[in-house]
Write a protein that holds these residues in place. Structure first.
Motif, PDB file in Angstrom:
ATOM      1  N   ALA A  69      17.121  20.814   2.992  1.00  0.00           N
ATOM      2  CA  ALA A  69      17.211  20.157   1.692  1.00  0.00           C
ATOM      3  C   ALA A  69      15.841  20.138   1.039  1.00  0.00           C
ATOM      4  CB  ALA A  69      17.750  18.736   1.836  1.00  0.00           C
ATOM      5  N   PHE A  70      15.796  20.604  -0.194  1.00  0.00           N
ATOM      6  CA  PHE A  70      14.572  20.716  -0.987  1.00  0.00           C
ATOM      7  C   PHE A  70      14.445  19.477  -1.858  1.00  0.00           C
ATOM      8  CE2 PHE A  70      12.518  22.079  -4.974  1.00  0.00           C
ATOM      9  CZ  PHE A  70      11.352  22.654  -4.484  1.00  0.00           C
ATOM     10  N   PHE A  71      13.289  18.794  -1.786  1.00  0.00           N
ATOM     11  CA  PHE A  71      13.156  17.525  -2.501  1.00  0.00           C
ATOM     12  C   PHE A  71      11.698  17.270  -2.871  1.00  0.00           C
ATOM     13  CE2 PHE A  71      13.995  12.651  -2.222  1.00  0.00           C
ATOM     14  CZ  PHE A  71      14.169  12.592  -3.594  1.00  0.00           C
ATOM     15  N   ILE A  72      11.451  17.031  -4.174  1.00  0.00           N
ATOM     16  CA  ILE A  72      10.158  16.558  -4.673  1.00  0.00           C
ATOM     17  C   ILE A  72      10.430  15.190  -5.281  1.00  0.00           C
ATOM     18  CG2 ILE A  72       8.140  17.057  -6.107  1.00  0.00           C
ATOM     19  CD1 ILE A  72       9.055  19.981  -6.186  1.00  0.00           C
ATOM     20  N   PRO A  73      10.280  14.098  -4.527  1.00  0.00           N
ATOM     21  CA  PRO A  73      10.740  12.777  -4.970  1.00  0.00           C
ATOM     22  C   PRO A  73      10.245  12.349  -6.343  1.00  0.00           C
ATOM     23  CG  PRO A  73      10.132  12.714  -2.655  1.00  0.00           C
ATOM     24  CD  PRO A  73       9.717  14.055  -3.167  1.00  0.00           C
ATOM     25  N   GLY A  99       0.793  -1.224   0.000  1.00  0.00           N
ATOM     26  CA  GLY A  99       0.000   0.000   0.000  1.00  0.00           C
ATOM     27  C   GLY A  99       0.821   1.267   0.000  1.00  0.00           C
ATOM     28  N   CYS A 100       2.149   1.142   0.027  1.00  0.00           N
ATOM     29  CA  CYS A 100       3.013   2.319   0.063  1.00  0.00           C
ATOM     30  C   CYS A 100       3.188   2.906  -1.340  1.00  0.00           C
ATOM     31  CB  CYS A 100       4.376   1.960   0.641  1.00  0.00           C
ATOM     32  SG  CYS A 100       4.323   1.391   2.359  1.00  0.00           S
ATOM     33  N   ASN A 101       3.362   4.213  -1.398  1.00  0.00           N
ATOM     34  CA  ASN A 101       3.646   4.884  -2.659  1.00  0.00           C
ATOM     35  C   ASN A 101       5.151   5.057  -2.792  1.00  0.00           C
ATOM     36  OD1 ASN A 101       3.672   6.390  -4.997  1.00  0.00           O
ATOM     37  ND2 ASN A 101       3.042   8.301  -3.996  1.00  0.00           N
ATOM     38  N   MET A 102       5.771   4.229  -3.612  1.00  0.00           N
ATOM     39  CA  MET A 102       7.210   4.325  -3.835  1.00  0.00           C
ATOM     40  C   MET A 102       7.474   5.495  -4.777  1.00  0.00           C
ATOM     41  SD  MET A 102       8.421   1.890  -1.992  1.00  0.00           S
ATOM     42  CE  MET A 102       8.054   0.276  -1.288  1.00  0.00           C
ATOM     43  N   ALA A 103       7.525   6.702  -4.212  1.00  0.00           N
ATOM     44  CA  ALA A 103       7.555   7.913  -5.030  1.00  0.00           C
ATOM     45  C   ALA A 103       8.731   7.940  -5.994  1.00  0.00           C
ATOM     46  CB  ALA A 103       7.585   9.139  -4.115  1.00  0.00           C
ATOM     47  N   ILE A 104       9.908   7.568  -5.535  1.00  0.00           N
ATOM     48  CA  ILE A 104      11.090   7.624  -6.387  1.00  0.00           C
ATOM     49  C   ILE A 104      10.960   6.652  -7.555  1.00  0.00           C
ATOM     50  CG2 ILE A 104      13.585   7.192  -6.450  1.00  0.00           C
ATOM     51  CD1 ILE A 104      13.759   8.244  -3.634  1.00  0.00           C
ATOM     52  N   GLN A 107      17.292  15.933  -5.208  1.00  0.00           N
ATOM     53  CA  GLN A 107      17.320  16.676  -3.946  1.00  0.00           C
ATOM     54  C   GLN A 107      18.500  17.637  -3.979  1.00  0.00           C
ATOM     55  OE1 GLN A 107      17.950  14.267  -0.340  1.00  0.00           O
ATOM     56  NE2 GLN A 107      19.496  15.771   0.231  1.00  0.00           N
ATOM     57  N   ILE A 108      18.304  18.840  -3.427  1.00  0.00           N
ATOM     58  CA  ILE A 108      19.422  19.780  -3.359  1.00  0.00           C
ATOM     59  C   ILE A 108      19.292  20.613  -2.084  1.00  0.00           C
ATOM     60  CG2 ILE A 108      18.333  21.670  -4.635  1.00  0.00           C
ATOM     61  CD1 ILE A 108      21.140  21.932  -6.075  1.00  0.00           C
ATOM     62  N   TYR A 109      20.432  20.996  -1.543  1.00  0.00           N
ATOM     63  CA  TYR A 109      20.456  21.669  -0.241  1.00  0.00           C
ATOM     64  C   TYR A 109      20.160  23.163  -0.356  1.00  0.00           C
ATOM     65  CZ  TYR A 109      22.296  17.459   1.901  1.00  0.00           C
ATOM     66  OH  TYR A 109      22.444  16.167   2.353  1.00  0.00           O
ATOM     67  N   SER A 110      19.624  23.700   0.725  1.00  0.00           N
ATOM     68  CA  SER A 110      19.455  25.152   0.872  1.00  0.00           C
ATOM     69  C   SER A 110      20.356  25.592   2.013  1.00  0.00           C
ATOM     70  CB  SER A 110      17.991  25.502   1.173  1.00  0.00           C
ATOM     71  OG  SER A 110      17.588  24.974   2.425  1.00  0.00           O
ATOM     72  N   MET A 111      21.156  26.635   1.764  1.00  0.00           N
ATOM     73  CA  MET A 111      22.131  27.081   2.748  1.00  0.00           C
ATOM     74  C   MET A 111      22.102  28.602   2.855  1.00  0.00           C
ATOM     75  SD  MET A 111      25.192  24.469   1.640  1.00  0.00           S
ATOM     76  CE  MET A 111      24.719  24.559  -0.094  1.00  0.00           C
ATOM     77  N   ALA A 112      22.183  29.091   4.068  1.00  0.00           N
ATOM     78  CA  ALA A 112      22.128  30.529   4.311  1.00  0.00           C
ATOM     79  C   ALA A 112      23.294  31.236   3.632  1.00  0.00           C
ATOM     80  CB  ALA A 112      22.149  30.798   5.813  1.00  0.00           C
ATOM     81  N   ARG A 157       5.565  15.928 -16.258  1.00  0.00           N
ATOM     82  CA  ARG A 157       4.950  15.476 -17.498  1.00  0.00           C
ATOM     83  C   ARG A 157       3.504  15.049 -17.315  1.00  0.00           C
ATOM     84  NH1 ARG A 157       7.600  17.834 -21.494  1.00  0.00           N
ATOM     85  NH2 ARG A 157       9.810  17.265 -21.590  1.00  0.00           N
ATOM     86  N   GLU A 158       3.027  14.998 -16.082  1.00  0.00           N
ATOM     87  CA  GLU A 158       1.638  14.608 -15.827  1.00  0.00           C
ATOM     88  C   GLU A 158       1.041  15.551 -14.787  1.00  0.00           C
ATOM     89  OE1 GLU A 158       1.050  10.536 -14.761  1.00  0.00           O
ATOM     90  OE2 GLU A 158       2.591   9.808 -16.143  1.00  0.00           O
ATOM     91  N   PRO A 159      -0.233  15.949 -14.962  1.00  0.00           N
ATOM     92  CA  PRO A 159      -0.881  16.765 -13.920  1.00  0.00           C
ATOM     93  C   PRO A 159      -1.004  15.960 -12.630  1.00  0.00           C
ATOM     94  CG  PRO A 159      -2.129  16.791 -15.979  1.00  0.00           C
ATOM     95  CD  PRO A 159      -1.106  15.713 -16.123  1.00  0.00           C
ATOM     96  N   GLY A 160      -0.932  16.663 -11.521  1.00  0.00           N
ATOM     97  CA  GLY A 160      -1.077  15.969 -10.245  1.00  0.00           C
ATOM     98  C   GLY A 160      -0.521  16.796  -9.115  1.00  0.00           C
ATOM     99  N   THR A 161      -0.711  16.295  -7.915  1.00  0.00           N
ATOM    100  CA  THR A 161      -0.176  16.931  -6.711  1.00  0.00           C
ATOM    101  C   THR A 161       0.904  16.024  -6.144  1.00  0.00           C
ATOM    102  OG1 THR A 161      -2.295  17.996  -6.215  1.00  0.00           O
ATOM    103  CG2 THR A 161      -0.714  17.792  -4.406  1.00  0.00           C
ATOM    104  N   TYR A 162       2.109  16.548  -6.065  1.00  0.00           N
ATOM    105  CA  TYR A 162       3.263  15.763  -5.656  1.00  0.00           C
ATOM    106  C   TYR A 162       3.795  16.261  -4.315  1.00  0.00           C
ATOM    107  CZ  TYR A 162       2.799  14.812 -10.605  1.00  0.00           C
ATOM    108  OH  TYR A 162       2.290  14.487 -11.836  1.00  0.00           O
ATOM    109  N   ALA A 163       4.164  15.320  -3.474  1.00  0.00           N
ATOM    110  CA  ALA A 163       4.645  15.650  -2.135  1.00  0.00           C
ATOM    111  C   ALA A 163       6.038  16.247  -2.206  1.00  0.00           C
ATOM    112  CB  ALA A 163       4.650  14.401  -1.255  1.00  0.00           C
ATOM    113  N   GLY A 164       6.211  17.362  -1.514  1.00  0.00           N
ATOM    114  CA  GLY A 164       7.528  17.969  -1.353  1.00  0.00           C
ATOM    115  C   GLY A 164       7.932  17.872   0.108  1.00  0.00           C
TER     116      GLY A 164
END
Length: 284
Positions: free
Chosen positions: A155-159, A6-11, A164-169, A180-187
């Motif tokens: 770290a900013f990541f939309i699987p 039942g898990c969503n293997m996002a990657i 993934q890439i880091y955010s640093m001050a 490529r597809e409409p939808g709502t993706y977890a960030g």
């Protein structure tokens, strides 16, 4: 496996070009490594069974110490696999460089990303709007992200879209994605940043061009304005912050947030308070 069904293997369920290429690379590398791992596991079990103490038919040769055939196999196969992996890694490191713009006939959407405690601030400089914990962009249109932090490293990541890439001050990192597809993706935040880390999530919504433009007009009409005072309130730590829309966002606010850390640039750092960052950006 049944518990994970039942898990969503996002990657492994990508919805963008970068994510799809990263999935292919991941599966290819895993398959190549299994060419060594699976035979070793099988042979280990087979040897243990064949040469068990109760098997009197097994050949007993205590003086055996070398086999050229075995040496060729155990060295040649891993060498070939490592060589193939090395070529794939070199090639993909350049092709999937997050700083590399995506080729497209469509005009990219620019989004400036700022990680706060513990929320995400997104600025659309072209449209003079900003959002908290939600971004929207059209399908089949490249999205160019500039990323920084107004607090600790994150770290900013939309699987499902990839990379993934880091955010640093005081620093800017870049990321280029496309859906490529409409939808709502977890960030998500992929780097522990304190007490509110677990709730530091956002939604990335891919829509058609018409719906995106309608959404932009809706945000531009928001009564909440991203003034210096509003930004200062956002900088204050808070957890599980709801989605919020801001109009009249200063396009140079992102630069101002970075400039407040640039004491070595000769700026008057005493003026670089959260309430003044947009003014500083304008003066620059």
């Amino acid at each position: 496996m049944l518990l994970l069904a039942g898990c969503n293997m996002a990657i492994l369920n990508p919805k963008g070009d970068i994510g799809a290429q990263e999935k292919t690379l991941l599966l290819t590398a895993t398959g190549l490594m299994l060419l060594v791992i699976v035979p070793v596991i099988v042979l280990t079990l087979w040897f243990a069974w064949r040469y068990r103490a109760s098997n009197t038919k097994a050949k007993y040769d205590p003086s055996w110490s070398h086999s050229t055939a075995v040496e060729v196999v155990v060295w040649t196969i891993p060498l070939i696999i490592v060589t193939i992996l090395g070529v794939l890694t070199w090639k993909s490191s350049h092709e999937l460089d997050p700083y590399r713009p995506l080729e497209s006939d469509a005009k990219p959407v620019q989004i400036d990303v700022v990680s706060l405690d513990w929320k995400w601030l997104f600025i659309y400089p072209e449209y003079r709007i900003a959002t908290v914990n939600e971004i929207r962009f059209p399908v089949d249109v490249p999205v160019n992200f500039r990323i920084t932090s107004a607090s600790v490293m994150n770290a900013f990541f939309i699987p499902q879209l990839g990379s993934q890439i880091y955010s640093m001050a005081g620093m800017t990192t870049k990321l280029h994605l496309i859906a490529r597809e409409p939808g709502t993706y977890a960030g998500i935040s992929a780097n522990y940043s304190g007490a509110g880390f677990s709730g530091m999530r956002f939604q990335a919504v891919a829509t058609n061009q018409e719906d995106f433009e309608a959404w932009v007009r809706n945000v531009q009409a928001s009564p909440q304005k991203l003034t210096p005072e509003a930004y200062q309130a956002l900088v204050s730590p808070s957890e599980h912050e709801p989605v919020a829309y801001y109009s009249e966002a200063e396009p140079t606010l992102f630069d101002g947030i970075i400039y407040q850390y640039m004491a070595s640039a000769g700026m008057d750092t005493g003026m670089c308070t959260p309430a003044n960052v947009s003014k500083i950006a304008l003066s620059e």
